[in-house]
Design a protein around this motif. Sequence first.
Motif, short mmCIF file in Angstrom:
data_model
loop_
_atom_site.label_atom_id
_atom_site.label_comp_id
_atom_site.label_asym_id
_atom_site.label_seq_id
_atom_site.Cartn_x
_atom_site.Cartn_y
_atom_site.Cartn_z
N ILE A 71 -13.63 -10.83 -4.31
CA ILE A 71 -14.05 -9.54 -4.84
C ILE A 71 -13.24 -8.41 -4.21
O ILE A 71 -12.77 -7.49 -4.90
CB ILE A 71 -15.57 -9.33 -4.61
CG1 ILE A 71 -16.38 -10.30 -5.47
CG2 ILE A 71 -15.97 -7.88 -4.89
CD1 ILE A 71 -17.85 -10.42 -5.06
N ALA A 72 -13.08 -8.44 -2.89
CA ALA A 72 -12.37 -7.36 -2.20
C ALA A 72 -10.90 -7.31 -2.60
O ALA A 72 -10.35 -6.22 -2.81
CB ALA A 72 -12.50 -7.54 -0.68
N LEU A 73 -10.26 -8.47 -2.72
CA LEU A 73 -8.85 -8.47 -3.10
C LEU A 73 -8.66 -8.00 -4.55
O LEU A 73 -7.69 -7.30 -4.85
CB LEU A 73 -8.24 -9.85 -2.89
CG LEU A 73 -8.04 -10.25 -1.42
CD1 LEU A 73 -7.63 -11.71 -1.30
CD2 LEU A 73 -7.02 -9.34 -0.74
N ASP A 90 -3.44 -7.89 3.66
CA ASP A 90 -3.60 -8.83 4.77
C ASP A 90 -4.83 -8.48 5.60
O ASP A 90 -5.61 -9.36 5.99
CB ASP A 90 -2.36 -8.85 5.66
CG ASP A 90 -1.35 -9.90 5.25
OD1 ASP A 90 -1.46 -10.44 4.12
OD2 ASP A 90 -0.44 -10.20 6.06
N THR A 91 -5.01 -7.20 5.89
CA THR A 91 -6.18 -6.75 6.65
C THR A 91 -7.45 -7.09 5.90
O THR A 91 -8.42 -7.59 6.47
CB THR A 91 -6.10 -5.24 6.92
OG1 THR A 91 -4.96 -4.98 7.75
CG2 THR A 91 -7.35 -4.72 7.61
N ILE A 92 -7.45 -6.81 4.59
CA ILE A 92 -8.64 -7.07 3.78
C ILE A 92 -8.97 -8.56 3.75
O ILE A 92 -10.12 -8.95 4.00
CB ILE A 92 -8.44 -6.53 2.34
CG1 ILE A 92 -8.36 -5.00 2.36
CG2 ILE A 92 -9.55 -7.01 1.42
CD1 ILE A 92 -7.79 -4.41 1.09
N ALA A 93 -7.98 -9.38 3.47
CA ALA A 93 -8.23 -10.82 3.38
C ALA A 93 -8.72 -11.38 4.71
O ALA A 93 -9.71 -12.13 4.76
CB ALA A 93 -6.98 -11.55 2.92
N ALA A 94 -8.06 -10.99 5.80
CA ALA A 94 -8.46 -11.51 7.11
C ALA A 94 -9.86 -11.04 7.49
O ALA A 94 -10.68 -11.84 7.97
CB ALA A 94 -7.45 -11.07 8.18
N ALA A 95 -10.15 -9.77 7.28
CA ALA A 95 -11.47 -9.25 7.64
C ALA A 95 -12.56 -9.87 6.78
O ALA A 95 -13.64 -10.20 7.28
CB ALA A 95 -11.49 -7.73 7.53
N CYS A 96 -12.30 -10.04 5.50
CA CYS A 96 -13.28 -10.71 4.63
C CYS A 96 -13.54 -12.13 5.10
O CYS A 96 -14.69 -12.58 5.18
CB CYS A 96 -12.80 -10.72 3.18
SG CYS A 96 -12.94 -9.14 2.34
N ARG A 161 -14.84 4.50 9.27
CA ARG A 161 -14.54 3.37 8.40
C ARG A 161 -13.23 3.61 7.66
O ARG A 161 -12.99 4.69 7.16
CB ARG A 161 -15.68 3.13 7.42
CG ARG A 161 -17.00 2.80 8.13
CD ARG A 161 -18.02 2.25 7.18
NE ARG A 161 -17.68 0.92 6.76
CZ ARG A 161 -17.93 -0.20 7.45
NH1 ARG A 161 -18.52 -0.12 8.62
NH2 ARG A 161 -17.61 -1.37 6.98
N THR A 162 -12.41 2.60 7.59
CA THR A 162 -11.15 2.66 6.86
C THR A 162 -11.37 2.24 5.41
O THR A 162 -12.43 1.70 5.06
CB THR A 162 -10.12 1.72 7.50
OG1 THR A 162 -10.62 0.37 7.41
CG2 THR A 162 -9.86 2.08 8.96
N LEU A 163 -10.36 2.45 4.56
CA LEU A 163 -10.42 1.99 3.18
C LEU A 163 -10.65 0.49 3.15
O LEU A 163 -11.46 -0.02 2.37
CB LEU A 163 -9.12 2.36 2.46
CG LEU A 163 -8.95 1.82 1.04
CD1 LEU A 163 -10.06 2.31 0.12
CD2 LEU A 163 -7.59 2.23 0.49
N GLU A 164 -9.93 -0.23 4.02
CA GLU A 164 -10.08 -1.70 4.06
C GLU A 164 -11.49 -2.10 4.48
O GLU A 164 -12.08 -3.02 3.91
CB GLU A 164 -9.04 -2.30 5.02
CG GLU A 164 -7.61 -2.18 4.53
CD GLU A 164 -6.98 -0.80 4.76
OE1 GLU A 164 -5.87 -0.58 4.23
OE2 GLU A 164 -7.58 0.06 5.45
#
Length: 199
Positions: A71-73, A90-96, A161-164
């Motif tokens: 969903i996030a990606l 990369d930040t989004i995928a790793a954090a998710c 909070r960041t966008l990611e």
Amino acid sequence: MSEPDIDFNGQVRDAFPELERIEDDDLRDRVVEAWTLGLTRGGWRDVEDVPYAWNIHEVTNVEHVRGVTRIALESAREQREFHGADPDTDTIAAACLLHDVGKCYEYPDFVDDDALADPDPRYVSEEIPHSISGYALAHEVGCPLAVQRAIPHFLGEVPKRTLEAELVKSANSASSNAITQATMGITLQEWVETYSQTS
């Protein structure tokens, strides 16, 4: 600690094909390392045994984490193509992928004993919310600060909070709403008000 012949590295890589969405090889390996530490210390036998919630066992944590990541990606793609934003995927995928790794520590008391080997009492407790222990695991394995700060997903856990981070949080809510509706017929908010261990 867990039985030494359990290949958590292989389990995690098989369970989360979304790892391949992380372009940075080192970051991908750190995500796997955090899961391996969490599973080992939590005393788990299989990554698929960790439930989505302490009282929802019909859905695995793996299914939820994968849903959040997808969903996030997809949302990041829309933000880029439709709005012209530039979220770091990369930040989004790793954090998710790491946002619920802390459930390895929080949930051993809520599963059948045969799902566990030997939880380490230095780490395993429902006293620390999984978003905080997940942050700690990401920090311990050396994930970048941008990934670490996108993992806590309860209000007030990080000052800015960041966008990611917002993408991780909103994707988590979207997946969680779908799961609570499908399994219990209630919204995430109703689940939180009735069952959440984090206030």
